[in-house]
Design an enzyme around this catalytic site. Structure first.
Site, mmCIF file in Angstrom:
data_model
loop_
_atom_site.group_PDB
_atom_site.id
_atom_site.type_symbol
_atom_site.label_atom_id
_atom_site.label_comp_id
_atom_site.label_asym_id
_atom_site.label_seq_id
_atom_site.Cartn_x
_atom_site.Cartn_y
_atom_site.Cartn_z
ATOM 1 N N LYS A 16 0.847 -1.202 0.000
ATOM 2 C CA LYS A 16 0.000 0.000 0.000
ATOM 3 C C LYS A 16 0.876 1.244 0.000
ATOM 4 O O LYS A 16 0.564 2.236 -0.652
ATOM 5 C CB LYS A 16 -0.909 0.010 1.243
ATOM 6 C CG LYS A 16 -1.865 -1.160 1.313
ATOM 7 C CD LYS A 16 -2.651 -1.184 2.615
ATOM 8 C CE LYS A 16 -1.831 -1.474 3.836
ATOM 9 N NZ LYS A 16 -1.254 -2.839 3.897
ATOM 10 N N GLY A 40 3.179 -0.754 8.912
ATOM 11 C CA GLY A 40 4.535 -0.433 8.461
ATOM 12 C C GLY A 40 4.476 -0.323 6.952
ATOM 13 O O GLY A 40 4.361 -1.334 6.259
ATOM 14 N N HIS A 41 4.458 0.901 6.446
ATOM 15 C CA HIS A 41 4.301 1.132 5.001
ATOM 16 C C HIS A 41 5.622 1.597 4.417
ATOM 17 O O HIS A 41 6.106 2.682 4.740
ATOM 18 C CB HIS A 41 3.210 2.180 4.751
ATOM 19 C CG HIS A 41 1.858 1.747 5.221
ATOM 20 N ND1 HIS A 41 0.738 2.518 5.133
ATOM 21 C CD2 HIS A 41 1.441 0.579 5.777
ATOM 22 C CE1 HIS A 41 -0.307 1.857 5.611
ATOM 23 N NE2 HIS A 41 0.098 0.671 6.019
ATOM 24 N N GLN A 223 -3.276 -2.069 7.455
ATOM 25 C CA GLN A 223 -3.572 -3.507 7.544
ATOM 26 C C GLN A 223 -4.246 -3.978 6.253
ATOM 27 O O GLN A 223 -4.053 -3.367 5.215
ATOM 28 C CB GLN A 223 -4.433 -3.827 8.793
ATOM 29 C CG GLN A 223 -3.686 -3.699 10.109
ATOM 30 C CD GLN A 223 -3.476 -2.272 10.578
ATOM 31 O OE1 GLN A 223 -4.400 -1.514 10.680
ATOM 32 N NE2 GLN A 223 -2.243 -1.911 10.870
HETATM 33 P P1 GDP Z 1 2.360 -2.105 3.096
HETATM 34 O O1 GDP Z 1 2.277 -2.311 4.566
HETATM 35 O O2 GDP Z 1 1.138 -2.593 2.386
HETATM 36 O O3 GDP Z 1 2.690 -0.682 2.708
HETATM 37 O O4 GDP Z 1 3.557 -3.007 2.565
HETATM 38 P P2 GDP Z 1 5.019 -3.177 3.241
HETATM 39 O O5 GDP Z 1 5.782 -1.942 2.983
HETATM 40 O O6 GDP Z 1 4.891 -3.639 4.633
HETATM 41 O O7 GDP Z 1 5.589 -4.386 2.416
HETATM 42 C C1 GDP Z 1 5.762 -4.347 1.019
HETATM 43 C C2 GDP Z 1 7.245 -4.630 0.707
HETATM 44 O O8 GDP Z 1 7.397 -4.953 -0.664
HETATM 45 C C3 GDP Z 1 8.162 -3.431 0.931
HETATM 46 O O9 GDP Z 1 9.405 -3.902 1.356
HETATM 47 C C4 GDP Z 1 8.255 -2.805 -0.455
HETATM 48 O O10 GDP Z 1 9.441 -2.038 -0.646
HETATM 49 C C5 GDP Z 1 8.259 -4.021 -1.332
HETATM 50 N N1 GDP Z 1 7.658 -3.843 -2.665
HETATM 51 C C6 GDP Z 1 6.633 -3.030 -3.034
HETATM 52 N N2 GDP Z 1 6.269 -3.247 -4.311
HETATM 53 C C7 GDP Z 1 7.097 -4.212 -4.770
HETATM 54 C C8 GDP Z 1 7.207 -4.901 -6.020
HETATM 55 O O11 GDP Z 1 6.436 -4.691 -6.955
HETATM 56 N N3 GDP Z 1 8.173 -5.855 -6.119
HETATM 57 C C9 GDP Z 1 9.007 -6.153 -5.102
HETATM 58 N N4 GDP Z 1 9.927 -7.101 -5.292
HETATM 59 N N5 GDP Z 1 8.935 -5.533 -3.898
HETATM 60 C C10 GDP Z 1 7.987 -4.591 -3.743
HETATM 61 P P1 IMO Z 2 0.285 -2.913 7.270
HETATM 62 O O1 IMO Z 2 -0.505 -1.601 7.351
HETATM 63 C C1 IMO Z 2 0.489 -7.159 8.247
HETATM 64 C C2 IMO Z 2 -1.355 -8.409 12.023
HETATM 65 C C3 IMO Z 2 -0.417 -8.920 13.101
HETATM 66 C C4 IMO Z 2 -1.319 -9.922 13.796
HETATM 67 C C5 IMO Z 2 -2.693 -9.212 13.752
HETATM 68 C C6 IMO Z 2 -3.035 -8.443 15.015
HETATM 69 O O2 IMO Z 2 1.751 -2.724 7.277
HETATM 70 O O3 IMO Z 2 -0.231 -3.749 6.154
HETATM 71 P P2 IMO Z 2 -2.185 -6.144 15.991
HETATM 72 O O4 IMO Z 2 -0.817 -5.714 16.414
HETATM 73 O O5 IMO Z 2 -2.787 -5.288 14.935
HETATM 74 O O6 IMO Z 2 -3.105 -6.332 17.163
HETATM 75 O O7 IMO Z 2 -1.946 -7.615 15.375
HETATM 76 O O8 IMO Z 2 -2.611 -8.313 12.657
HETATM 77 N N1 IMO Z 2 -1.034 -7.062 11.500
HETATM 78 C C7 IMO Z 2 -0.469 -6.848 10.304
HETATM 79 N N2 IMO Z 2 -0.013 -7.719 9.376
HETATM 80 N N3 IMO Z 2 0.531 -5.840 8.016
HETATM 81 C C8 IMO Z 2 0.057 -4.949 8.915
HETATM 82 O O9 IMO Z 2 -0.044 -3.623 8.669
HETATM 83 C C9 IMO Z 2 -0.430 -5.449 10.144
HETATM 84 N N4 IMO Z 2 -0.945 -4.870 11.251
HETATM 85 C C10 IMO Z 2 -1.318 -5.864 12.058
HETATM 86 O O10 IMO Z 2 0.713 -9.540 12.537
HETATM 87 O O11 IMO Z 2 -1.427 -11.092 13.025
HETATM 88 MG MG MG Z 3 3.339 -3.265 6.093
#
Ligand code: GDP
Ligand code: IMO
Ligand code: MG
Length: 427
Positions: A16, A40-41, A223
């Site tokens: 996201k 964690g975005h 999430q």
């Molecule tokens: P979010 O919580 O939905 O914002 O996603 P996260 O940031 O937690 O996890 C997504 C991970 O995938 C991050 O480490 C990004 O840098 C990485 N990422 C995003 N888009 C791509 C993609 O198209 N390909 C690859 N290989 N990595 C990506």
């Molecule tokens: P983003 O926004 C992935 C999961 C936790 C656990 C459950 C409950 O980065 O996509 P909590 O701490 O919210 O009470 O945990 O939800 N969880 C996530 N998994 N991405 C997240 O956020 C999450 N936020 C919570 O791992 O299973």
């Molecule tokens: Mg995340």
């Protein structure tokens, strides 16, 4: 005027952050409406790599206002450190960040209460991020929360904190944990509050004016839909409403204003924490997904569980949220696989003739079911440098079309790498 939502279509971490970063280049306001620093975005922009937990992901555009809406719960220490990290990159957010005074505040006892419950549950624990989300939202709905507005008045804050510490310390005593000291907690939290109080401002007027002015508003979901407190795999879910309906309460925008609901889905599935995940792979292919996708939790560093794309789940979340389009991310992670499977539904273990869907049961029910798959050809070549749909290998194009058919929503964006430009837009 455009009001767009970016929501996780699976169990979170769908990328996201990357999608919001792309869209924020055109946004007047980027707002969070749910969750807290359990999110964690990841965003990679001209200033570096950031892993945003609370700050809405619009900071790289100097004309964008970043709004932490009233549905978000705020851990002040996390927020302050994030503002400092962004300041160190040369961006001062003091005029551009708005934090709703209605936000509930994560207090030191919230993660403690959470860990008492998680430990008591043992193998049945949720596997939370440990950020106190369950207890802080529980206090909110049971009229025991402390909001930012309460912290503006030391007396109000003190009175509320005394009551909460009485009850919480009684619990801690019963489980042999050291009680929290009122003065210490108060001093620490007030010191934190004083650092952000200039940004705590009521946001309803800001949002309503933006709607009236036809401004572009981007809503950054946290999430994923399958972690929603009502529709997710309860109790292996999170504490907030993660679906599109959550924006009405979480930000103060009426449903009629939303014109785009973008479901972000990985080209496969991941999950952190416990709970059912029907298409999980505990084999060499699962390892490929984990290694190629660098699938480790952004907040906790835990390895993410990996498996095939589950179209039954995403078609459910598409209908639940009213996705107008899908952003299909991390397609490049599948580059080396000769054959790829897609989950298309379930049957009870040992009863293959009975077809079922996710929405028919709860998390416990789902444990007794196994997925059905279709198998498609892989493309066995790198997609990382592709920028136009027609340049994707034909098998990769077919994979994207298969996802569209099964989910019944068009794919408008394909991501082939973490960087902003590693993106294929399908018009
Ligand atoms: P979010 O919580 O939905 O914002 O996603 P996260 O940031 O937690 O996890 C997504 C991970 O995938 C991050 O480490 C990004 O840098 C990485 N990422 C995003 N888009 C791509 C993609 O198209 N390909 C690859 N290989 N990595 C990506
Ligand atoms: P983003 O926004 C992935 C999961 C936790 C656990 C459950 C409950 O980065 O996509 P909590 O701490 O919210 O009470 O945990 O939800 N969880 C996530 N998994 N991405 C997240 O956020 C999450 N936020 C919570 O791992 O299973
Ligand atoms: Mg995340």
């Amino acid at each position: 005027m455009s009001v767009s939502m970016v929501l996780g279509a699976q169990w979170g971490d769908e990328a996201k952050g990357k999608v919001v970063d792309l869209l924020s280049q055109e946004a007047d306001i980027v707002a969070r409406f749910n969750g807290g620093d359990n999110a964690g975005h990841t965003v990679i922009n001209q200033y570096g790599t950031f892993k945003l937990r609370l700050t809405p992901n619009g900071f790289s555009n100097p004309t964008t206002t970043c709004l932490i809406g009233p549905g978000v719960v705020v851990n002040l220490a996390t927020l302050i450190s994030e503002i400092q990290t962004i300041a160190a990159a040369g961006i001062d957010l003091s005029d551009r960040l708005w934090i709703s005074p209605r936000c509930h505040v994560v207090m030191p006892y919230h993660p403690m209460v959470e860990s008492v419950y998680e430990m008591a549950k043992g193998n049945a624990s949720t596997g939370t991020t440990g950020r106190g989300m369950g207890p802080v939202y529980a206090d909110k709905v049971s009229y025991n929360g402390i909001r930012l507005v309460d912290m503006a008045d030391e007396n109000v804050f003190g009175e509320k904190l005394i009551v909460q510490l009485q009850v919480k310390n009684a619990l801690f005593k019963a489980v042999d944990l050291a009680p929290l000291d009122l003065r210490t907690v108060m001093a620490e939290k007030l010191a934190e509050y004083s650092q952000i109080k200039g940004m705590v401002r009521e946001s309803f007027g800001l949002v309503q004016k933006a709607l009236k002015d036809n401004a572009s508003i981007l809503l950054e979901g946290a999430q994923g839909s399958l972690l929603d407190n009502t529709w997710g795999t309860y109790p292996f879910c999170t504490a907030s409403t993660t679906v599109s309906g959550g924006v009405t309460a979480g930000l103060g925008i009426a449903p009629k204003w939303i014109n785009r609901v973008i479901g972000v889905a990985k080209a496969y599935t991941t999950r952190v924490g416990r709970g059912p995940m029907p298409t999980e792979l505990n084999d060499a292919t699962g390892n490929v997904l984990q290694n190629e996708g660098k699938e480790f939790g952004t907040v906790t560093g835990r390895p993410r569980r990996c498996g095939w794309f589950d179209a039954d789940l995403v078609s459910f979340t598409a209908r639940l949220n009213g996705f107008t389009e899908i952003a299909l991310t991390k397609l490049d992670v599948l580059d080396s696989l000769p054959k790829i499977k897609i989950g298309v539904g379930y049957h009870p273990r040992g009863h293959e003739a009975v077809q079922s869907h996710y929405w028919e049961g709860d998390a416990h029910w789902l444990e007794g079911y196994e997925p059905e798959y279709v198998e498609v050809e892989g493309w066995m070549q790198s997609t990382k440098d592709v920028r136009q749909f027609k340049d994707l290998p034909l098998q990769a194009q077919a994979y994207v079309h298969r996802v569209e058919e099964l989910v019944e929503v068009p794919v408008r964006l394909v991501s082939v790498g973490p960087e902003r430009n590693a993106t294929v837009i399908i018009s």
